[in-house]
Design a protein around this motif. Structure first.
Motif, PDB file in Angstrom:
ATOM      1  N   UNK A 146       0.867  -1.196  -0.018  1.00  0.00           N
ATOM      2  CA  UNK A 146       0.010   0.185   0.081  1.00  0.00           C
ATOM      3  C   UNK A 146       0.824   1.237  -0.092  1.00  0.00           C
ATOM      4  N   UNK A 147       0.647   2.238  -0.896  1.00  0.00           N
ATOM      5  CA  UNK A 147       1.137   3.604  -0.689  1.00  0.00           C
ATOM      6  C   UNK A 147       0.263   4.527  -0.682  1.00  0.00           C
ATOM      7  N   UNK A 148       0.449   5.594   0.110  1.00  0.00           N
ATOM      8  CA  UNK A 148      -0.575   6.687   0.432  1.00  0.00           C
ATOM      9  C   UNK A 148       0.028   7.992  -0.456  1.00  0.00           C
ATOM     10  N   UNK A 149      -0.535   8.488  -1.371  1.00  0.00           N
ATOM     11  CA  UNK A 149      -0.177   9.551  -2.336  1.00  0.00           C
ATOM     12  C   UNK A 149      -0.931  11.032  -1.986  1.00  0.00           C
ATOM     13  N   UNK A 150      -0.291  12.177  -2.296  1.00  0.00           N
ATOM     14  CA  UNK A 150      -0.765  13.140  -1.960  1.00  0.00           C
ATOM     15  C   UNK A 150      -2.090  13.559  -2.796  1.00  0.00           C
ATOM     16  N   UNK A 151      -3.272  13.745  -2.190  1.00  0.00           N
ATOM     17  CA  UNK A 151      -4.365  13.986  -3.090  1.00  0.00           C
ATOM     18  C   UNK A 151      -4.809  15.099  -3.857  1.00  0.00           C
ATOM     19  N   UNK A 152      -3.724  16.146  -3.807  1.00  0.00           N
ATOM     20  CA  UNK A 152      -3.824  17.245  -4.287  1.00  0.00           C
ATOM     21  C   UNK A 152      -4.199  17.229  -5.788  1.00  0.00           C
ATOM     22  N   UNK A 153      -5.067  17.716  -6.207  1.00  0.00           N
ATOM     23  CA  UNK A 153      -5.454  18.025  -7.576  1.00  0.00           C
ATOM     24  C   UNK A 153      -5.931  16.352  -8.478  1.00  0.00           C
ATOM     25  N   UNK A 154      -6.049  15.306  -7.540  1.00  0.00           N
ATOM     26  CA  UNK A 154      -6.241  14.152  -8.105  1.00  0.00           C
ATOM     27  C   UNK A 154      -7.665  14.297  -9.101  1.00  0.00           C
ATOM     28  N   UNK A 155      -8.734  14.865  -8.663  1.00  0.00           N
ATOM     29  CA  UNK A 155      -9.803  15.106  -9.415  1.00  0.00           C
ATOM     30  C   UNK A 155     -10.036  16.399 -10.395  1.00  0.00           C
ATOM     31  N   UNK A 156      -8.582  17.010 -10.118  1.00  0.00           N
ATOM     32  CA  UNK A 156      -8.858  18.421 -11.156  1.00  0.00           C
ATOM     33  C   UNK A 156      -7.880  18.251 -12.247  1.00  0.00           C
ATOM     34  N   UNK A 157      -7.012  17.299 -12.393  1.00  0.00           N
ATOM     35  CA  UNK A 157      -6.197  16.854 -13.314  1.00  0.00           C
ATOM     36  C   UNK A 157      -6.585  16.030 -14.498  1.00  0.00           C
ATOM     37  N   UNK A 158      -6.525  16.292 -15.854  1.00  0.00           N
ATOM     38  CA  UNK A 158      -7.024  15.671 -16.880  1.00  0.00           C
ATOM     39  C   UNK A 158      -5.990  14.408 -17.027  1.00  0.00           C
ATOM     40  N   UNK A 159      -6.497  13.289 -16.836  1.00  0.00           N
ATOM     41  CA  UNK A 159      -5.880  12.021 -17.204  1.00  0.00           C
ATOM     42  C   UNK A 159      -5.352  11.816 -18.497  1.00  0.00           C
ATOM     43  N   UNK A 160      -5.903  12.441 -19.594  1.00  0.00           N
ATOM     44  CA  UNK A 160      -5.581  12.448 -21.107  1.00  0.00           C
ATOM     45  C   UNK A 160      -4.588  13.457 -21.328  1.00  0.00           C
ATOM     46  N   UNK A 161      -4.715  14.536 -20.918  1.00  0.00           N
ATOM     47  CA  UNK A 161      -3.866  15.735 -21.385  1.00  0.00           C
ATOM     48  C   UNK A 161      -2.684  16.214 -20.344  1.00  0.00           C
TER      49      UNK A 161
END
Length: 132
Positions: A68-83
């Motif tokens: 298990x790794x815990x990552x910084x959640x900052x911008x994970x749902x504001x960043x486009x996974x395509x571009x």
């Protein structure tokens, strides 16, 4: 909530098992951020035992030789996974939608978060295997 977290963590770890990398958002301090939620929505937003669920997943993952790794959640749902474009306006919290202002990729905002967590997991694996 303890039982719910136990059932969720058990189901995840047993389903994916050995050699799995679980990527979780590090939600340390999430309660302070959600305390600003209106009284009508406070129970749903604040009562979930994030830390407890993470602990249970970590414990069960170790037993099943998973990581298990815990990552910084900052911008994970504001960043486009395509571009890769990051902008607050990409996400509409009220409708739970994501629409990239650059490339117009559109989907559910939680799905975007999951896709970005998957990418962080891939980056972790590349880093670990490259430095090994």
């Amino acid at each position: 909530m303890q039982d719910v977290n136990h059932c969720i963590s058990k189901a995840l770890v047993e389903r994916y098992g050995k050699n799995t990398l679980f990527v979780l958002e590090d939600l340390t301090g999430v309660r302070q951020a959600t305390e600003k939620v209106s009284v009508n929505h406070r129970y749903e937003m604040v009562s979930w035992a994030f830390y407890d669920l993470r602990q249970k997943i970590e414990y069960k993952a170790r037993k099943h030789q998973a990581k298990v790794i815990a990552v910084d959640p900052t911008y994970t749902s504001q960043t486009c996974p395509k571009c890769g474009h990051t902008e607050k306006a990409n996400r509409n919290k009220k409708t739970h939608t994501f629409c990239c202002k650059t490339c117009q990729y559109t989907t559910n905002d939680d799905r975007v978060g999951a896709m970005n967590l998957q990418q962080k997991g891939i980056e972790y694996i590349v880093e670990v295997t490259t430095n090994a």
